[in-house]
Design a protein around this motif. Structure first.
Motif, PDB file in Angstrom:
ATOM      1  N   UNK A 180      51.614  82.349  98.566  1.00 50.51           N
ATOM      2  CA  UNK A 180      50.732  81.282  99.030  1.00 50.51           C
ATOM      3  C   UNK A 180      51.451  79.996  99.362  1.00 50.51           C
ATOM      4  N   UNK A 181      50.779  78.889  99.117  1.00 52.18           N
ATOM      5  CA  UNK A 181      51.277  77.570  99.477  1.00 52.18           C
ATOM      6  C   UNK A 181      52.507  77.207  98.648  1.00 52.18           C
ATOM      7  N   UNK A 182      53.345  76.335  99.207  1.00 45.21           N
ATOM      8  CA  UNK A 182      54.504  75.803  98.503  1.00 45.21           C
ATOM      9  C   UNK A 182      54.322  74.297  98.305  1.00 45.21           C
ATOM     10  N   UNK A 183      55.179  73.724  97.472  1.00 46.75           N
ATOM     11  CA  UNK A 183      55.051  72.317  97.113  1.00 46.75           C
ATOM     12  C   UNK A 183      55.198  71.388  98.318  1.00 46.75           C
ATOM     13  N   UNK A 184      54.425  70.317  98.289  1.00 45.56           N
ATOM     14  CA  UNK A 184      54.534  69.251  99.276  1.00 45.56           C
ATOM     15  C   UNK A 184      55.415  68.132  98.710  1.00 45.56           C
ATOM     16  N   UNK A 185      55.865  67.208  99.559  1.00 46.47           N
ATOM     17  CA  UNK A 185      56.634  66.062  99.060  1.00 46.47           C
ATOM     18  C   UNK A 185      55.829  65.278  98.025  1.00 46.47           C
ATOM     19  N   UNK A 186      56.502  64.631  97.086  1.00 45.07           N
ATOM     20  CA  UNK A 186      55.788  63.994  95.970  1.00 45.07           C
ATOM     21  C   UNK A 186      54.881  62.842  96.375  1.00 45.07           C
ATOM     22  N   UNK A 187      55.101  62.222  97.549  1.00 37.10           N
ATOM     23  CA  UNK A 187      54.241  61.115  97.950  1.00 37.10           C
ATOM     24  C   UNK A 187      52.971  61.596  98.651  1.00 37.10           C
ATOM     25  N   UNK A 188      52.842  62.899  98.860  1.00 34.51           N
ATOM     26  CA  UNK A 188      51.643  63.458  99.480  1.00 34.51           C
ATOM     27  C   UNK A 188      50.509  63.542  98.456  1.00 34.51           C
ATOM     28  N   UNK A 189      49.261  63.428  98.916  1.00 33.64           N
ATOM     29  CA  UNK A 189      48.160  63.758  98.011  1.00 33.64           C
ATOM     30  C   UNK A 189      48.235  65.231  97.636  1.00 33.64           C
ATOM     31  N   UNK A 190      47.681  65.577  96.485  1.00 34.52           N
ATOM     32  CA  UNK A 190      47.689  66.980  96.087  1.00 34.52           C
ATOM     33  C   UNK A 190      46.933  67.792  97.140  1.00 34.52           C
ATOM     34  N   UNK A 191      47.599  68.854  97.622  1.00 29.32           N
ATOM     35  CA  UNK A 191      47.064  69.608  98.740  1.00 29.32           C
ATOM     36  C   UNK A 191      46.421  70.908  98.266  1.00 29.32           C
ATOM     37  N   UNK A 192      45.432  71.429  99.008  1.00 31.22           N
ATOM     38  CA  UNK A 192      44.755  72.664  98.609  1.00 31.22           C
ATOM     39  C   UNK A 192      45.737  73.815  98.439  1.00 31.22           C
ATOM     40  N   UNK A 193      45.622  74.503  97.297  1.00 32.60           N
ATOM     41  CA  UNK A 193      46.451  75.673  97.037  1.00 32.60           C
ATOM     42  C   UNK A 193      47.858  75.367  96.593  1.00 32.60           C
TER      43      UNK A 193
END
Length: 350
Positions: A317-330
């Motif tokens: 499934x989804x992988x981590x986003x950059x830390x300054x991003x809002x928490x993303x679905x999945x």
């Protein structure tokens, strides 16, 4: 400091722009064994020398400026808002960021604007992968091959050549350039039919396929503690407001290395230190721009998205986003694996 110099720069329609360069003898790169010191006016003249291919790389794109007011050994900062004193002939475009905020960013659509950026102590240009008329749908797919400690440039070349095959297998044409440091950047032009999240998912699909083909060399692990000595495929460079140093941009490292387009045939035989502000203009005059035909090779990002969809069916499934991003679905938990507490629910991770 010596008096300011004014450089005449050819502009559109036969006009000539007079660009003032203050403190022209300010040293941006100290001298090294690889070459003499490089001053502010030296960098401005370099930009003029590579102006045509530089515009192919950054033209009509929002650009973030990496600025060094006292040279590479001093303070640095990234300027997203256009600096004060923008010439009347320079353009901007409105960009929206992950936070939801919007503001204008500089668009470099003529060489004089790039020279003016040097006047503002810019060393590296970081263009978005979009055009100014459509800041939501990327027209470039960009993949950063980032070697972890212990890996050689030859290892990165091996991964890049395999990545080229992955792209070719899904109908995309890859173009390579040195990062200006230890890595390789691979770009592919795509039609601007999908927004950033879709393109990011396409890059993840490509990255996972490359990881399957080279499991001992390549990793998609976001957390450094899980990467070992492998080459990280930085999928988050495909996120909104994430940029990669442009082709033909110098990097703020000793010797003034330049992120330089190369052909696939020559890639195995080069060294990153071959290309500097001192050497690149002569190379360009001798062999031309290895990326000159990129605009003629526009692919369809849906072929990369098919890899993503196939992985979803495999349970990936989804992988981590950059830390300054809002928490993303999945998105997985935003805590490094060694600090996870399995008794705490997502998203707190305390």
């Amino acid at each position: 400091m010596s008096a300011a110099e004014t450089l005449d720069v050819a502009g559109p329609g036969g006009v000539t722009r007079a660009v003032r360069v203050s403190s022209p003898d300010r040293v941006l790169w100290p001298a090294t064994e690889a070459g003499p010191a490089i001053t502010k006016v030296d960098l401005a003249r370099y930009v003029i020398a590579v102006g045509e291919p530089l515009l192919r790389a950054v033209g009509d794109r929002p650009v973030t400026l990496q600025r060094f007011p006292s040279g590479i050994e001093g303070e640095e900062f990234y300027a997203k808002n256009p600096p004060r004193g923008l010439p009347e002939w320079a353009h901007t475009t409105m960009c929206t960021y992950p936070s939801g905020r919007s503001h204008s960013q500089l668009v470099i659509d003529e060489v004089a604007t790039a020279v003016w950026a040097v006047q503002m102590n810019t060393i590296t240009l970081h263009p978005w992968p979009v055009r100014s008329a459509d800041n939501d749908n990327p027209d470039e797919l960009r993949i950063d091959l980032d070697p972890q400690p212990g890996r050689t440039f030859g290892d990165v070349v091996e991964a890049a050549l395999a990545l080229r095959e992955v792209l070719s297998d899904i109908g995309l044409t890859g173009f390579a350039k040195t990062s200006g440091n230890r890595g390789v950047h691979v770009f592919a032009r795509i039609a601007p039919t999908h927004e950033f999240l879709d393109v990011r998912h396409g890059v993840i699909g490509i990255a996972r396929e490359l990881e399957r083909r080279l499991p001992d060399l390549v990793t998609t692990s976001w957390w450094k503690e899980e990467r070992g000595d492998k080459i990280f495929v930085d999928f988050n460079q495909a996120c909104r407001d994430r940029t990669i140093a442009s082709a033909w941009s110098p990097r703020p490292l000793p010797g003034a290395p330049v992120s330089t387009p190369v052909t696939w045939e020559e890639l195995p035989d080069i060294a990153p230190g071959d290309f500097t502000v001192h050497t690149v203009p002569d190379r360009l005059a001798d062999v031309g721009d290895a990326w000159a035909a990129m605009g003629e090779s526009v692919g369809d990002v849906t072929t990369a998205l098919a890899l993503w969809e196939a992985d979803l069916e495999r349970g990936l499934g989804e992988l981590n986003f950059p830390p300054d991003y809002p928490k993303m679905p999945g998105e997985p938990r935003r805590v490094q694996p060694s600090k996870k507490r399995n008794d705490l629910p997502d998203p707190e991770d305390r």
